[in-house]
Design an enzyme around this catalytic site. Structure first.
Site, short mmCIF file in Angstrom:
data_model
loop_
_atom_site.label_atom_id
_atom_site.label_comp_id
_atom_site.label_asym_id
_atom_site.label_seq_id
_atom_site.Cartn_x
_atom_site.Cartn_y
_atom_site.Cartn_z
N ASP A 18 0.97 -1.27 0.00
CA ASP A 18 0.16 -0.10 -0.03
C ASP A 18 0.87 1.30 -0.06
OD1 ASP A 18 -2.07 1.60 0.45
OD2 ASP A 18 -1.87 1.90 2.61
N SER A 19 0.28 2.31 -0.12
CA SER A 19 1.05 3.51 -0.04
C SER A 19 1.51 4.04 1.24
CB SER A 19 0.28 4.68 -0.45
OG SER A 19 -1.03 4.88 0.25
N TYR A 50 -0.30 8.22 -2.33
CA TYR A 50 -0.43 8.06 -3.67
C TYR A 50 -1.64 8.58 -4.66
CZ TYR A 50 2.83 3.88 -3.60
OH TYR A 50 4.07 2.99 -3.49
N GLY A 51 -2.50 9.19 -3.49
CA GLY A 51 -3.84 9.78 -4.19
C GLY A 51 -3.65 10.90 -5.06
N CYS A 81 -4.56 -1.32 -2.05
CA CYS A 81 -4.49 0.21 -2.01
C CYS A 81 -5.37 0.66 -3.59
CB CYS A 81 -3.15 0.97 -2.46
SG CYS A 81 -3.08 2.58 -2.63
N ASN A 82 -6.35 1.17 -3.23
CA ASN A 82 -7.32 1.53 -4.58
C ASN A 82 -6.48 2.34 -5.69
OD1 ASN A 82 -10.47 0.89 -4.19
ND2 ASN A 82 -9.44 1.05 -2.17
N THR A 83 -5.59 3.06 -5.04
CA THR A 83 -5.12 4.07 -6.03
C THR A 83 -4.18 3.09 -6.91
OG1 THR A 83 -5.30 5.88 -4.52
CG2 THR A 83 -3.77 6.26 -6.22
N GLU A 162 -5.65 9.68 8.84
CA GLU A 162 -4.36 9.30 9.58
C GLU A 162 -4.04 9.90 10.56
OE1 GLU A 162 -0.82 8.98 6.22
OE2 GLU A 162 -2.40 7.66 5.87
N CYS A 194 -11.38 3.72 -1.07
CA CYS A 194 -9.90 3.89 -0.24
C CYS A 194 -9.57 2.98 0.96
CB CYS A 194 -9.75 5.20 -0.02
SG CYS A 194 -8.00 5.76 0.82
N THR A 195 -8.52 2.44 1.31
CA THR A 195 -8.37 1.51 2.42
C THR A 195 -8.31 2.29 3.50
OG1 THR A 195 -5.86 1.61 2.00
CG2 THR A 195 -6.92 -0.14 1.05
N HIS A 196 -8.20 3.69 3.63
CA HIS A 196 -8.32 4.21 4.77
C HIS A 196 -9.59 4.28 5.36
CE1 HIS A 196 -4.32 5.58 3.95
NE2 HIS A 196 -4.39 6.24 5.18
N1 DGL Z 1 -4.41 3.71 0.64
C1 DGL Z 1 -4.70 4.65 -0.53
C2 DGL Z 1 -6.02 3.85 -1.23
O1 DGL Z 1 -6.58 3.16 -1.23
C3 DGL Z 1 -5.14 5.98 -0.10
C4 DGL Z 1 -4.13 6.66 0.45
C5 DGL Z 1 -3.02 7.57 -0.52
O2 DGL Z 1 -3.57 8.54 -1.03
O3 DGL Z 1 -1.94 7.14 -0.54
O4 DGL Z 1 -6.25 4.66 -2.53
#
Ligand code: DGL
Length: 273
Positions: A18-19, A50-51, A81-83, A162, A194-196
């Site tokens: 993940d990021s 990463y977003g 991570c979705n991104t 976060e 988004c995983t968050h």
């Molecule tokens: N964890 C990332 C996702 O699922 C989002 C956080 C990021 O922008 O790095 O997209």
């Protein structure tokens, strides 16, 4: 001979990346549904978020992280991570075709939404890069073009989570501001892309008074992995060794946040790729 080779292969770790630490929500679900598996987690904290990164940069990071995971004999790679899933999945899937399965967090959600069969209008909240990639729209249109999808980039949510803001005035205001967007009027489901966002799932549910079905990338992804591992004879029968949690940059705040994302105490290890 083949038998011993296979036995050793199934006992290899799963690589998860993940990021940053958001993907720990996925790792937690994997350890719940696949307790005999051990994993190597890599959070690219030096490059987060990463977003709002370019496709080129995310692809570059994904390549070097997957090289690291492969060098550590992983039997599968999970893009938690979705991104990164939106940008790097096709590349990694093709690169490791016939070698190991690569799993992303988007396809299992699309599959679950379509399988539900009752949705007509759904919403998606995600990072800017995920939204701009158009990947969710594309994949949904391929599976069921009759489901209408409204998407909204919600870039304040990941940093807010976060920083520990949840179930308070700030999170309430930000969530309400995003979700009361008129495009979401009449949705019957919302994808937390988004995983968050798993950490504010309850608040989102409260906002919709429980009337909108929520999809996130925890149990759905872990159960999909279980199915893939079963089909491909990759399930380990015994956990061999400990999980490892590597990050490319380490701070006290990352270390503190891990317990909120993963639950329980884990130790981050610094690894610069
Ligand atoms: N964890 C990332 C996702 O699922 C989002 C956080 C990021 O922008 O790095 O997209």
């Amino acid at each position: 001979m083949t038998f011993f080779f296979n036995l050793a292969f199934v006992e290899r770790p799963i690589g998860i990346f993940d990021s940053g630490i958001g993907g720990l929500t996925v790792a937690k679900a994997i350890s719940k549904h696949l307790p005999n598996e051990r994993f190597i987690y890599f959070g690219d904290t030096a490059h987060l978020p990463y977003g709002d990164k370019s496709k080129d940069a995310i692809l570059r990071y994904a390549k070097s992280i997957s090289n690291f995971l492969m060098a550590n004999n992983c039997k599968s790679i999970v893009i938690a991570c979705n991104t990164a899933s939106a940008i790097s999945y096709e590349f990694l899937r093709d690169k490791y075709k016939g070698v190991i399965p690569v799993i992303n967090v988007i396809d299992p959600i699309i599959e679950a939404v379509v399988a539900d069969g009752s949705h007509q209008k759904i919403g998606l909240i995600a990072t800017k890069t995920t939204v701009n990639s158009g990947v969710y729209h594309e994949k949904m249109a391929r599976r069921n073009p009759t489901i209408k999808m409204e998407v909204l980039a919600t870039p304040l949510l990941a940093p807010m989570i976060e920083e520990g803001f949840s179930k308070d005035k700030i999170s309430h205001t930000v969530i309400e501001n995003y979700l009361s967007n008129p495009i979401f009027e009449g949705i019957d489901a919302l994808i937390l892309g988004c995983t968050h966002y798993v950490l504010i799932r309850d608040e989102i549910n409260e906002f919709f008074k429980g009337k909108v079905k929520l999809y996130d990338s925890t149990d759905i992804v872990a159960l999909k992995m279980k199915e893939i591992f079963k089909n491909e004879d990759l399930l380990s029968s015994k956990k061999e060794g400990d999980n490892h949690f590597y990050v490319s940059d380490i701070t006290a705040s990352f270390q503190e946040s891990t317990s909120r994302f993963y639950g329980g105490n884990i130790k981050l290890e610094l690894l610069k790729l």
